[in-house]
Scaffold this active site. Structure first.
Site, PDB file in Angstrom:
ATOM      1  N   LYS A  15      46.991 -16.288  23.783  1.00 26.62           N
ATOM      2  CA  LYS A  15      45.552 -16.155  23.541  1.00 26.62           C
ATOM      3  C   LYS A  15      45.327 -15.175  22.392  1.00 26.62           C
ATOM      4  O   LYS A  15      45.472 -15.540  21.235  1.00 26.62           O
ATOM      5  CB  LYS A  15      44.865 -15.773  24.844  1.00 26.62           C
ATOM      6  CG  LYS A  15      45.029 -16.891  25.887  1.00 26.62           C
ATOM      7  CD  LYS A  15      44.451 -16.565  27.213  1.00 26.62           C
ATOM      8  CE  LYS A  15      44.518 -17.754  28.166  1.00 26.62           C
ATOM      9  NZ  LYS A  15      45.887 -18.216  28.460  1.00 26.62           N
ATOM     10  N   SER A  26      38.446 -16.259  33.432  1.00 28.33           N
ATOM     11  CA  SER A  26      38.324 -17.092  32.242  1.00 28.33           C
ATOM     12  C   SER A  26      37.086 -17.968  32.211  1.00 28.33           C
ATOM     13  O   SER A  26      36.628 -18.342  31.126  1.00 28.33           O
ATOM     14  CB  SER A  26      39.568 -17.972  32.101  1.00 28.33           C
ATOM     15  OG  SER A  26      39.686 -18.857  33.205  1.00 28.33           O
ATOM     16  N   HIS A  48      43.464 -12.940  29.684  1.00 28.60           N
ATOM     17  CA  HIS A  48      42.304 -12.927  28.789  1.00 28.60           C
ATOM     18  C   HIS A  48      41.890 -11.502  28.413  1.00 28.60           C
ATOM     19  O   HIS A  48      40.767 -11.297  27.941  1.00 28.60           O
ATOM     20  CB  HIS A  48      41.144 -13.670  29.439  1.00 28.60           C
ATOM     21  CG  HIS A  48      41.390 -15.136  29.585  1.00 28.60           C
ATOM     22  ND1 HIS A  48      41.102 -16.054  28.603  1.00 28.60           N
ATOM     23  CD2 HIS A  48      41.957 -15.843  30.599  1.00 28.60           C
ATOM     24  CE1 HIS A  48      41.453 -17.263  28.999  1.00 28.60           C
ATOM     25  NE2 HIS A  48      41.971 -17.164  30.212  1.00 28.60           N
TER      26      HIS A  48
END
Length: 428
Positions: free
Chosen positions: A278, A220, A248
Site C-alpha cells: 500500500k 479499510s 493501511h
C-alpha cells in the site's frame, strides 16, 4: 500358434453392457453450476469485473472489462481516488530505480523458500529497516500480507482469539485455520471487549489458556482507527497478547510507522503486522516483534516456510519507499489532501465518517452508490463503490482515497465532480 478363444456374445451380455453404459450416461453431474452463480451475482448487482489501467499512479487510462480479450484503453485520462498507493510512490523514480538495481544485482525472483536458498541481503536490509521503524527487535517479510496474518496466527496456536467484527478477511481466516475459539466483539467497542474477556475469564476451563486480541489499526472500508490504548489496557488486565494489522497505516504516521508508533505503544503490542503493498508501493507483508516471535514464525508459519521468498525487487522497492516515507514530506502532503477533500465533501453535505486517510462517502443503498460512482467516472474521477457483502446492508458507499501526489487542482476537480453528480442524483 495358440489362439485365445473369446466367449460367444449373447443377448444377456449385450443387455448387461447396455445397462452399464446407460447407468454411466445417466450419472448425475457432480460438478459446479458456475453459470448460475454468475447470473445470481448479476441479479443481485454483486458481480465484480476487472478494469485494467495503464499505470499505477494518481491518474491513468483505464479499459473496460474485456474478459479474455485484449483490453482497449480509454481515450481520456482519469484521476484515481480509489488506490491504496497512499504516498504515490509507485511512480517515484527513486523507488523504481531501487527495483531495477535489485533485479540486475540479485535477480528477479527469490527462486526458493527463504529457508532454502531464497534468503538474500536485500531481504535482510528491508527487515532491519522495518524493525527499526516499528521499534521491534526483529521483523520478517512474507510474500503477501494475507500470508503474514494467516501464518502468524496459526503458528501461535492461541486457545482463544478476541477479534473486532470488522477485521480484515486475512485475520478472520487466520482465526479459522488456527482452530482457536474465536470471540467476536463489536467494532471498536471497548466495553463489549471487556465483557467478552470477563465472561471468558469466568468460564475458562484452564488457567493457562493463551489469549490473543487481534484488530486492524485503520479499518479499510470505514476509515476508523482502533482504540489501541484501551485495548492494550484490557490486554494487560486480563493477561492477553495484542496483534495489530497496520496494513493501511504503515508508512503514514510518526517516522514512517503506524498507529502503534503514533500512540507510543511499541512496548505494549506484542505483534505488529503490516503490508508492503500500500503506502510502501511494493508487494508482500511483514511481522515485527521480539526475537522469539520471529524465530517461531521462521520455523512454524507454514505460509512462510512453504512459500518462495519475496522477490528481491519487491524487497528493495519497499525499503526505498519506507526510507522516503520517513525522510520526505510525502506524509505531510497526503494528510493535507485528506483534510482538504474531507472538509469539501462534508461541507457539501456528504456523510464522511472515519479518522484516517480513507474517506467512506456513505450513500446507503447499493443502487445509489453504483450510480454515484458511475457518474463520477463519466467525469473522469475513479472512486469505487463498495456494497454488500463487503459492507453491511444499507451502508453502501464510495471509498475515496486521495494520494500524496494529487495536486490542489486534482482535489478541486474531485470535489466539483462530487457536487455535480450528487446534485443530479438528489444526494445533496
Amino acid at each position: 500358434m495358440t489362439r485365445v478363444s473369446m466367449p460367444p456374445s449373447t443377448n444377456e451380455n449385450r443387455e448387461s453392457d447396455t445397462t452399464a453404459m446407460t447407468s454411466f450416461t445417466r450419472m448425475e453431474d457432480r460438478g459446479f453450476d458456475l453459470e448460475n452463480r454468475r447470473s445470481t451475482l448479476e441479479e443481485r448487482e454483486l458481480k465484480r469485473t476487472l478494469s485494467p489501467v495503464d499505470r499505477v499512479a494518481e491518474r491513468g487510462y483505464f479499459a473496460a472489462a474485456s474478459g479474455s480479450e485484449l483490453p482497449v484503453l480509454d481515450a481520456d485520462e482519469a484521476l484515481v481516488f480509489g488506490s491504496n498507493n497512499y504516498l504515490g510512490l509507485t511512480a517515484d523514480q527513486r523507488v523504481q530505480d531501487a527495483a531495477r538495481q535489485a533485479a540486475a544485482t540479485v535477480g528477479t525472483g527469490a527462486g526458493a523458500s527463504r529457508l532454502v536458498t531464497g534468503d538474500t541481503m536485500v531481504h535482510r536490509d528491508l527487515e532491519r529497516l522495518l524493525a527499526e521503524t516499528k521499534s521491534a527487535e526483529r521483523a520478517l517479510a512474507f510474500p503477501s500480507g494475507y500470508a503474514a496474518n494467516v501464518g502468524t496466527i496459526t503458528a501461535l496456536e492461541p486457545d482463544v482469539i478476541f477479534s473486532d467484527e470488522l477485521n480484515h478477511a486475512s485475520l478472520i481466516d487466520g482465526c479459522r485455520l488456527s482452530n482457536a475459539e474465536a470471540v467476536v466483539y463489536e467494532h471498536r467497542n471497548v466495553p463489549d471487549l471487556r465483557s467478552k474477556l470477563e465472561a471468558r475469564s469466568e468460564s475458562a476451563s484452564e488457567a493457562d489458556e493463551s489469549w490473543l486480541i487481534v484488530t486492524d489499526t485503520v479499518f479499510s472500508m470505514d476509515g476508523t482507527v482502533a482504540p489501541l490504548v484501551s485495548i492494550c489496557d484490557l490486554a494487560e488486565e486480563f493477561g492477553a497478547w495484542v496483534m495489530v494489522d497496520e496494513a493501511h497505516a504503515t508508512g503514514l504516521y510518526v517516522d514512517g510507522g503506524g498507529v502503534v508508533q503514533a500512540e507510543g505503544l511499541e512496548d505494549r503490542v506484542q505483534i505488529q503486522m503490516g503490508t508492503l503493498s500500500k503506502a510502501l508501493a511494493s508487494q508482500g507483508g511483514y511481522v515485527a516483534g521480539s526475537n522469539a516471535l520471529i524465530e517461531c514464525l521462521v520455523n512454524d508459519a507454514r505460509s512462510f516456510v512453504f512459500s518462495t521468498g519475496l522477490t528481491p525487487p519487491a524487497a528493495a522497492t519497499a525499503s526505498e519507499a519506507l526510507h522516503l516515507a520517513r525522510h520526505t514530506d510525502a506524509r505531510e502532503r497526503l494528510w493535507e489532501n485528506v483534510s482538504h477533500l474531507r472538509d469539501g465533501l462534508e461541507t457539501m453535505g456528504f456523510d464522511v465518517p472515519g479518522d484516517s486517510q480513507i474517506l467512506p462517502v456513505i450513500v446507503g443503498e447499493r443502487t445509489g452508490a453504483l450510480a454515484l460512482a458511475a457518474g463520477l467516472r463519466e467525469r473522469g474521477i475513479v472512486a469505487p463503490a463498495i456494497r454488500p457483502p463487503s459492507v453491511p446492508e444499507g451502508t453502501s458507499r464510495l471509498r475515496v482515497t486521495p494520494l500524496a501526489t494529487h495536486d490542489q487542482a486534482d482535489i478541486v476537480a474531485c470535489l466539483e465532480a462530487f457536487r455535480t453528480v450528487g446534485d443530479e442524483l438528489g444526494l445533496l
